[in-house]
Motif scaffolding. Sequence first.
Motif, mmCIF file in Angstrom:
data_model
loop_
_atom_site.group_PDB
_atom_site.id
_atom_site.type_symbol
_atom_site.label_atom_id
_atom_site.label_comp_id
_atom_site.label_asym_id
_atom_site.label_seq_id
_atom_site.Cartn_x
_atom_site.Cartn_y
_atom_site.Cartn_z
ATOM 1 N N UNK A 67 0.825 -1.199 0.000
ATOM 2 C CA UNK A 67 0.000 0.000 0.000
ATOM 3 C C UNK A 67 0.866 1.258 0.000
ATOM 4 N N UNK A 68 0.214 2.371 -0.278
ATOM 5 C CA UNK A 68 0.870 3.676 -0.211
ATOM 6 C C UNK A 68 0.623 4.297 1.154
ATOM 7 N N UNK A 69 1.606 5.019 1.677
ATOM 8 C CA UNK A 69 1.476 5.675 2.975
ATOM 9 C C UNK A 69 2.103 7.058 2.890
ATOM 10 N N UNK A 70 1.795 7.900 3.888
ATOM 11 C CA UNK A 70 2.397 9.228 3.942
ATOM 12 C C UNK A 70 2.118 10.060 2.713
ATOM 13 N N UNK A 71 0.917 9.990 2.186
ATOM 14 C CA UNK A 71 0.574 10.691 0.949
ATOM 15 C C UNK A 71 0.410 12.183 1.229
ATOM 16 N N UNK A 72 1.117 13.013 0.479
ATOM 17 C CA UNK A 72 0.978 14.473 0.557
ATOM 18 C C UNK A 72 0.649 14.999 -0.836
ATOM 19 N N UNK A 73 0.719 16.316 -0.993
ATOM 20 C CA UNK A 73 0.464 16.913 -2.311
ATOM 21 C C UNK A 73 1.540 16.525 -3.313
ATOM 22 N N UNK A 74 2.791 16.303 -2.817
ATOM 23 C CA UNK A 74 3.905 16.142 -3.728
ATOM 24 C C UNK A 74 4.709 14.857 -3.523
ATOM 25 N N UNK A 75 4.299 14.011 -2.585
ATOM 26 C CA UNK A 75 5.079 12.805 -2.326
ATOM 27 C C UNK A 75 4.204 11.718 -1.714
ATOM 28 N N UNK A 76 4.743 10.502 -1.711
ATOM 29 C CA UNK A 76 4.105 9.374 -1.031
ATOM 30 C C UNK A 76 5.149 8.291 -0.843
ATOM 31 N N UNK A 77 4.888 7.362 0.087
ATOM 32 C CA UNK A 77 5.773 6.233 0.346
ATOM 33 C C UNK A 77 5.075 4.955 -0.099
ATOM 34 N N UNK A 78 5.722 4.185 -0.940
ATOM 35 C CA UNK A 78 5.161 2.961 -1.495
ATOM 36 C C UNK A 78 5.849 1.762 -0.838
ATOM 37 N N UNK A 79 5.072 0.724 -0.531
ATOM 38 C CA UNK A 79 5.614 -0.448 0.147
ATOM 39 C C UNK A 79 5.485 -1.681 -0.737
ATOM 40 N N UNK A 80 6.348 -2.667 -0.457
ATOM 41 C CA UNK A 80 6.341 -3.903 -1.238
ATOM 42 C C UNK A 80 7.082 -4.965 -0.449
#
Length: 558
Positions: A67-80
């Motif tokens: 899933x994606x986490x820490x979503x902002x206007x200009x960034x996000x953290x993707x996990x795998x």
Amino acid sequence: MKTRILLTFLILLLHLPLFSQRQKMVVHFANGARLEYYVEEVDSITFYVEDDGSVPDGPDVVIATGEAAGVTKYSMTLTASADITGRDADNLSVGMIYSTESTPRMDNGTLCEVALADLDADGRYSVEIQNLAPSTRYYYRAYMRMGDTWLYGKVASEVTEGQGVVLSAATPAQVTSYSARIDATINVNELDYKTLVTGVCYGNTASPVVSADKVRRADCDAAGAYTVTLVGLYADTIYYYRPYAVVDGYITYGAVSLFRTTRDEVVATGDISDTDFSVTSTLSMGSGKYSSLVTGVCYGRGDTPTVSDACVTASVVDDENRYSVVLPLTVDTWYYRAYVIIDGTPHYGDIKTFTVESSDTRESVDLGLSVKWATCNVGATQPSEYGDYFAWGMTEGYADNGMSFNWANYKWCSGAYNKLTKYCTDATYGAKDGLSALEADDDAATILWGAKWRVPTPAEYKELREQCTWKLQTAGNAKYNGVAGYEVTGPNGNSIFLPAAGYRYNASVRSAGSVGRYWSNSISETNSSNATCYDFSTGATSDKYRYYGFSIRAVCVE
């Protein structure tokens, strides 16, 4: 009892193309069962087959998108997560690929590799992606690469926060052969930002970007409207363009569009005057815009002159958009055309040709050899005159005018024998260019007498020496006005006279009346700072420094 069988088909391993249309995959089982599956826009397919109920542990999934986490206007953290147990670490990589396209691939996405050391004990890892656009959906998936084999997890997506940047651009107006105007808009009143830069990027690639293509910036007004004029374009050429905005340092693009510039002629080449070689050309700029403008005429012996050839720049364009230049032409056939350099890009008028006829009344003598020889030296009017002295490869002759012949004054070097700038076959002597024989522009006979005349080759001097009779004429002889030299008679009985004109070194003439040295058209085969001449002293060709002032006896090649 219920058993689950997991079958994963890797499309790339099967050498199947990425699906561009709906395809059917069929799986046959040993018990005769048959399973059909329709796929499109995927790179792997997983089938599950179940029997009577029990579900023991099956094979682990090799690569999985989280899933994606820490979503902002200009960034996000993707996990795998990835199962790398027992795999060759030297031939293995994992990471994430993302794109605004629904199926991120190498050709449309951004690849983010993760060091294997950053995976935790269970194979989990994360990737922070930045420089994203607000309110935009991004598609992503995990990957594992084993040599040339790529494995992908499922495709997931997430939308960044914030109000989306909306950019649009109208169809270009005022398109000419060298410019175009584009009106664009941005929803500026709906955005919350600290800094904003707007403009249009454009080029000949289908997806122009600000980092690789040309850019024109323009500030938008209170309503978000702005206008740019693209300049420096080429005629009859397709250009791709799209508006862009840099909001607080992050780039967003609008849709890509294209246009083709016109074929309009922006300058018309005038006819040349046969009295003073002047050319008057006319601009036809229309409504096009530009920042800088240079006009002139380019010319040369080649049939397609450009601004890289000889040029004469115009200093004034009159009220009727006309400009005139005078071309310094010599006897020969020339090609010329008007040009205008608009914002650094050259545009040309039609190519025209002009022949400067020779007023030369000099005669050539047929000695029965491969070429005819001139009756007198270059710079002379009769056989007994010495004529002018020339440094090798220079076309301006010098009589008794005080010119110093040395390396400091020699045209084709930078002051020394080992700093040659042209006609050099050995880098020991300067800038090696491989040229060993005179080009027409550096041949004094061609430039001063016309295209049918040139400096002889060493082979032609050899022929003159070996096939003709040489008779010394001493000083005071009656036949050649008392001038010493050699009368050369060919196999057919015709003759020419070569005066012993001596040579020039520094500012003086030396050995006049006893020595004759006549340049050939070639440099020495062993020393590029020397050129080959015919020398009365040796009765053969020899090599001398190129800066010396020697005589030239031309041959006729018509």
